[in-house]
Scaffold this active site. Sequence first.
Site, mmCIF file in Angstrom:
data_model
loop_
_atom_site.group_PDB
_atom_site.id
_atom_site.type_symbol
_atom_site.label_atom_id
_atom_site.label_comp_id
_atom_site.label_asym_id
_atom_site.label_seq_id
_atom_site.Cartn_x
_atom_site.Cartn_y
_atom_site.Cartn_z
ATOM 1 N N LYS A 1 7.874 8.547 0.670
ATOM 2 C CA LYS A 1 7.280 9.414 -0.340
ATOM 3 C C LYS A 1 6.234 10.331 0.308
ATOM 4 C CE LYS A 1 4.745 9.130 -4.688
ATOM 5 N NZ LYS A 1 4.173 8.251 -5.693
ATOM 6 N N GLU B 1 5.146 3.157 10.156
ATOM 7 C CA GLU B 1 6.379 2.447 10.504
ATOM 8 C C GLU B 1 7.586 3.383 10.429
ATOM 9 O OE1 GLU B 1 4.089 1.430 8.337
ATOM 10 O OE2 GLU B 1 3.895 -0.752 8.274
ATOM 11 N N GLY C 1 6.258 4.348 -5.535
ATOM 12 C CA GLY C 1 7.171 3.880 -4.490
ATOM 13 C C GLY C 1 8.005 2.687 -4.921
ATOM 14 N N ARG C 2 7.356 1.671 -5.490
ATOM 15 C CA ARG C 2 8.100 0.448 -5.827
ATOM 16 C C ARG C 2 8.917 0.588 -7.115
ATOM 17 N NH1 ARG C 2 2.797 0.017 -5.865
ATOM 18 N NH2 ARG C 2 1.656 -0.420 -7.787
ATOM 19 N N GLU D 1 2.315 -6.079 -5.724
ATOM 20 C CA GLU D 1 1.616 -4.820 -5.453
ATOM 21 C C GLU D 1 1.139 -4.209 -6.777
ATOM 22 O OE1 GLU D 1 2.548 -2.368 -1.715
ATOM 23 O OE2 GLU D 1 3.316 -1.088 -3.280
ATOM 24 N N HIS E 1 17.828 -27.282 -1.092
ATOM 25 C CA HIS E 1 17.752 -28.137 0.093
ATOM 26 C C HIS E 1 16.563 -27.768 0.971
ATOM 27 C CE1 HIS E 1 21.724 -29.791 -0.856
ATOM 28 N NE2 HIS E 1 21.948 -28.583 -1.345
ATOM 29 N N LYS F 1 -4.278 -0.638 6.920
ATOM 30 C CA LYS F 1 -3.670 0.500 7.625
ATOM 31 C C LYS F 1 -4.741 1.265 8.394
ATOM 32 C CE LYS F 1 -0.223 1.591 4.038
ATOM 33 N NZ LYS F 1 0.191 2.631 3.095
HETATM 34 O O1 LIG Z 1 7.216 5.860 0.888
HETATM 35 P P1 LIG Z 1 6.043 5.778 1.780
HETATM 36 O O2 LIG Z 1 5.044 6.855 1.522
HETATM 37 O O3 LIG Z 1 6.474 5.747 3.231
HETATM 38 O O4 LIG Z 1 5.292 4.420 1.475
HETATM 39 C C1 LIG Z 1 5.909 3.195 1.693
HETATM 40 C C2 LIG Z 1 5.213 2.069 0.989
HETATM 41 O O5 LIG Z 1 3.865 1.964 1.407
HETATM 42 C C3 LIG Z 1 3.040 1.583 0.319
HETATM 43 O O6 LIG Z 1 2.280 2.673 -0.061
HETATM 44 C C4 LIG Z 1 2.104 0.479 0.677
HETATM 45 O O7 LIG Z 1 2.717 -0.603 1.252
HETATM 46 C C5 LIG Z 1 4.023 1.206 -0.782
HETATM 47 O O8 LIG Z 1 3.514 1.269 -2.039
HETATM 48 C C6 LIG Z 1 5.113 2.176 -0.510
HETATM 49 O O9 LIG Z 1 6.254 1.820 -1.183
#
Ligand SMILES: O=P(O)(O)OC[C@H]1O[C@](O)(CO)[C@@H](O)[C@@H]1O
Length: 500
Positions: A189, A195, A242-243, A328, A359, A468
């Site tokens: 987003k 990452e 995002g979620r 979250e 199990h 972060k």
């Molecule tokens: O879509 P982006 O901006 O890479 O963010 C990834 C994720 O990082 C967060 O902001 C925090 O973990 C989530 O809410 C989001 O889904």
Amino acid sequence: MPDFATLRSHAARLADTPVVRLLQDDPERARALSLRVGPLYANFARQRYDGAALDALYALADQAGFAAAMRRLLDGETVNATEGRAALHSALRGNASAAPFSRECSAQAAQARTRMRELVDAVLAGGVTDVVSVGIGGSDLGPRLVADALALPGAPVRVHFLSNVDGNAARRTLVGLDPAKTAAILISKTFGTQETLLNGAIVRDWLGDDARVYAVSANVERAAAFGIAPERILPMWDWVGGRYSLWSAVGFPIALAIGMDRFEALLAGAAELDAHAVEAAPRENLAFLHALTALWNRNALGLATQAVLPYDERLRLLPNYLQQLVMESLGKSARLDGAPLDEDTVPVWWGGPGTDTQHSFFQALHQGTQVVPADFIGVVRSEDGFEGNHRALLANLLAQTEALANGQASDDPHRAYAGNRPSTLLLLDALTPQSLGMLIALYEHSVYLQSVAWGINAFDQFGVELGKQVANRLLPALEGKAEADDAVTRVLLAEIAARA
Ligand SMILES: O=P(O)(O)OC[C@H]1O[C@](O)(CO)[C@@H](O)[C@@H]1O
């Protein structure tokens, strides 16, 4: 203000009344505490409330304004007040709202879907056999869940997911893939997530051809600066969290894995649940009862964790997905007005697929000192071709809910089962795009309604920012170019440097 104290007085009154007794006292209970919405059936008869406690729960729904809150959400009001935004995931999937902003967002989403369909066709026509979807959190867990649940054997492309910044994840994902027949989708987003940018660069360089790199982002400039051509960038908007975003172009990998028509059926299923959640009367409203049950277990019974146990291999990723959605969204300790909360919020969500988990951790569910409420999820119709296995799966599912509730007395304390362990059973007629869309939307709305009862914002996640920021500050220290401020971190960095 929602009256949680009354809930606790009902819990105290019922302390010596196990569910087995509630079921004996009311022969109608097993049937009465069930609801159906299309292919989704839910049974709450093994929760530890009785009629009077339920009255108090529905009174709380009224005090908290559940019905009006559902309407505000779907109409696109600023329910994400700390960030000044709407949370219009419902507008991505049909729309049970006539509000102009919500309608406008729906129209934008429909346009994006048209472009997405074209891009799906283009990828499939281009001889691509594999797609690597790069993203993390909400830009990964939803597509990963749905693609894993609904992909059919023999699908034209295999979709792989890469999220962890650990280079081993990239190495493992790419091994065995042919760069000439692979496409990549970078989903972020913000297009600023460490990452995704690091992994995205690895995959882009490995592909050696920008023509097969796509992006989904609300930050088109940053995606373009990364080298992705505008015609291969699909949009997102700040009114989608995002979620809550798998219904948007974030679902591009889903559409590649299951086909665009089935992706649209997923949206239609979720839209059906939206309409139900906003229109159904409180006592017939599945989202209301699911949320009220969560509040009962957390705030009346004081239960600190919640298990989710899908009895279907295809839903094995549901617990991971729900961990982000629920924790979250509800892992907050300040009310919307900034005041501290009087009530506990989110329990720890955890789980895994049955029967494997029987199990591993079920021992603790049956005989541990902590009571863990559980959502069991099953699928009525088998589509695996192994009827005997499916009967065994369903027998285990039904057996576990029964054994947890009823327990079994024994003179030998080691062999005694206390019972009275609460659970809800959610049953899908079959696992289809429609029923999965409904199931996910049910959890989304239940989470939102819980946040309404607690007076918190379900749509921000400031709690993830501090870590972060510290990680970014420590990068130069790991390169030996700076000193860490923190005494323990300094010792740890020295240890790492000595062993590197
Ligand atoms: O879509 P982006 O901006 O890479 O963010 C990834 C994720 O990082 C967060 O902001 C925090 O973990 C989530 O809410 C989001 O889904």
